[in-house]
Each structure stands twice: as C-alpha cells, then as structure tokens.
Design an enzyme around this catalytic site. Sequence first.
Site, PDB file in Angstrom:
ATOM      1  N   HIS A 136       0.833  -1.202   0.000  1.00 55.26           N
ATOM      2  CA  HIS A 136       0.000   0.000   0.000  1.00 55.26           C
ATOM      3  C   HIS A 136       0.877   1.265   0.000  1.00 55.26           C
ATOM      4  O   HIS A 136       2.057   1.211  -0.283  1.00 55.26           O
ATOM      5  CB  HIS A 136      -0.998  -0.040   1.153  1.00 55.26           C
ATOM      6  CG  HIS A 136      -1.676  -1.371   1.271  1.00 55.26           C
ATOM      7  ND1 HIS A 136      -2.581  -1.837   0.337  1.00 55.26           N
ATOM      8  CD2 HIS A 136      -1.533  -2.378   2.181  1.00 55.26           C
ATOM      9  CE1 HIS A 136      -2.979  -3.047   0.677  1.00 55.26           C
ATOM     10  NE2 HIS A 136      -2.356  -3.410   1.788  1.00 55.26           N
ATOM     11  N   GLU A 162      -1.816   0.248   8.157  1.00 50.25           N
ATOM     12  CA  GLU A 162      -0.918  -0.786   7.652  1.00 50.25           C
ATOM     13  C   GLU A 162       0.197  -0.185   6.803  1.00 50.25           C
ATOM     14  O   GLU A 162       1.348  -0.645   6.864  1.00 50.25           O
ATOM     15  CB  GLU A 162      -1.722  -1.791   6.820  1.00 50.25           C
ATOM     16  CG  GLU A 162      -0.891  -2.894   6.188  1.00 50.25           C
ATOM     17  CD  GLU A 162      -1.686  -3.751   5.215  1.00 50.25           C
ATOM     18  OE1 GLU A 162      -1.099  -4.681   4.638  1.00 50.25           O
ATOM     19  OE2 GLU A 162      -2.896  -3.493   5.021  1.00 50.25           O
ATOM     20  N   HIS A 206       3.152  -6.940   4.430  1.00 52.20           N
ATOM     21  CA  HIS A 206       1.778  -6.563   4.753  1.00 52.20           C
ATOM     22  C   HIS A 206       1.463  -6.891   6.205  1.00 52.20           C
ATOM     23  O   HIS A 206       2.248  -7.544   6.904  1.00 52.20           O
ATOM     24  CB  HIS A 206       0.796  -7.318   3.852  1.00 52.20           C
ATOM     25  CG  HIS A 206       0.824  -6.896   2.424  1.00 52.20           C
ATOM     26  ND1 HIS A 206      -0.032  -5.955   1.903  1.00 52.20           N
ATOM     27  CD2 HIS A 206       1.640  -7.273   1.398  1.00 52.20           C
ATOM     28  CE1 HIS A 206       0.243  -5.770   0.613  1.00 52.20           C
ATOM     29  NE2 HIS A 206       1.253  -6.567   0.286  1.00 52.20           N
ATOM     30  N   GLU A 208       2.270 -11.581   5.658  1.00 55.17           N
ATOM     31  CA  GLU A 208       1.317 -10.891   6.521  1.00 55.17           C
ATOM     32  C   GLU A 208       1.855 -11.064   7.936  1.00 55.17           C
ATOM     33  O   GLU A 208       1.792 -12.136   8.522  1.00 55.17           O
ATOM     34  CB  GLU A 208      -0.078 -11.510   6.393  1.00 55.17           C
ATOM     35  CG  GLU A 208      -0.681 -11.443   5.000  1.00 55.17           C
ATOM     36  CD  GLU A 208      -1.332 -10.096   4.687  1.00 55.17           C
ATOM     37  OE1 GLU A 208      -1.309  -9.203   5.564  1.00 55.17           O
ATOM     38  OE2 GLU A 208      -1.867  -9.948   3.571  1.00 55.17           O
TER      39      GLU A 208
END
Length: 303
Positions: A93, A130, A185, A267
């Site tokens: 992101h 995040e 992430h 993650e």
Amino acid sequence: MSYTGPDSEPPQPRRSPLRRPLTVVVAALVPGALLAWGVYAAVGGPDDAGGGDAEKPAGSSPAPVSGKPSASPSPLPAPGSLKGKVVVIDPGHNPANFQHTSEINRKVNVGTHWKECDTTGTATNAGWPEAKFTLDVAHRLRDLLEKRGATVKLTQDGDRPYGPCVDERARIGNEVKADAAISIHADGSGSGNRGFHVILPGRVHDGAADTRAIVAPSAELGERVVNGFVRVTGTAPANYLGDGTGLVTRTDLGGLNLSTVPKVFIECGNMRDGADAALLTSGSWRQKAAQGMSEGIVSFLRG
C-alpha cells in the site's frame, strides 16, 4: 508489555552506577570478555535497537514448518558477502492512497483477471495504518540487507502520491531481475485470529501471468522466511489459516501472478486483534520482524 505507541521504543534498561576497581587478574580476562560481548552483540542484546523483549503471543512457541524441525541458526554472512545480489522490498500500500481513491480503484490486468490498482490497506482499531507499518519494516529490512552487501530496491518509499499499482509492483522486481522479492503486509482479519503467514504463488499460466518458473524457488524462499521469522520474533504461525505451517498458496494476487522472479508476501500479524496489534505497533518487535525476514532471505540467497 504496555502499549507505548507505534513510533516509540520501550525504555532501555538503566546501567548500574556501581564501578569496582579492576584487579590484575580481571584485567587479564578483559580480551576474552570483550570477544564474548562482541558475539553477544552480534546476535542482539537488550540494548540493541529493537532488541528488547518481544511481546510473545500467549501460549505460542516457535513451531517447525510443515512438520520439519527448524534449522539451526546459521552464522550471519560477512558484510559484503551478498554483493551482486538484488532484493526488491515491496511495502504494501501507500500512506497517501486514501487521498487518491479514484486512482487506486481503477482496474489493472493481473493476468488472470482485472483487479483494483491498489487499496488503502487495513489499520489497527486505534487507527494506525498498515501502510505506515509496512514502510517502517521495509526500511529496517533494507538496512539489514544492505549491511550484507545486497543491492536493495523499494517499490515505493512514500515518495509518490499513490500506489504503485499491483502490476507495476511486480514489474519493478522483474525489470531489475531481482534474486528475491518480498511484499510486506499486515492482515485485517477478525479479533482472535493471530499470527503471521507467508503467501506463496500458486501455479498459474493464463494471459500475462505465468508463475511456472518461480513456484519452486518462491516456495523455498517462503519456507526460509517462515523459519527465520519464528526463530527471531518468537511468534507463532497464524492460527486461522495455513494449518499451522505459516504457509499459504494463492493464485489471485497480481503481485505474485505477474512476477518472473522468486517472490512471496508476508502478513506479519493481524492488526484487528489487540494482542497482535500490540506487537505490530512496537518498534522493538518490528526490528525483530525485519531481522527474521532478513535471515530467511539471506539463507535463500546463500543457497
């Protein structure tokens, strides 16, 4: 450990004010003591940046991956020993994505289907995004790998208004012919879902997507990252997917489908779970997360 905020470090232990005169015998032992301290500092002591006690999930313990015993920690390679190796780090992101909703919502071709350019990512219940987490860990990981001589490229460094889109993220690694690529992430699953997992590319041969050549090396990279992450952070693989292995295979992610170099996603934990969020917002834990990823990547690059 109590919550101290996303950008703060836990207080460092105070040094004792006591000093005693050294005798001749003690002085003779100093060279050996210094050597022992050097070894201790190399693997991380309580005064290291990010070397404080990790907040370990209750009841968790480092578990072997896929039923195999974890390998013993290998010595860190000497500085410069990864010279010639290229690693691409993809901080998931972009902190400014939320200001560019129309741009990140436009569809791009990820080989098997069309998908949004990017998303804003998730956030902790307290609102820490995040995208800030991923960029912070990416910086820490870059520093560790560059100290070993690797050439490191980030797909974004908070230096662009939004994105890049998922297809461009893959293309960046392909164009530099990365020896390894990792996309960082944090998950946004339900409360009670805890732990980390590494996502591997599945076998895809459709349109612009062809992962056949990278499935095997990516799986090796992923297994080594899982082992390094468990060993260094002390956190366990996810309790809600991956059957306790920390490994999940997917065929719907454009960043993997379009990659032509070994690549995995990680993650690092679940931002929507309070216990995991306490780890993710801890600077010392983020340093350990970066160290765990680094150990896995270095092990993979060394073969």
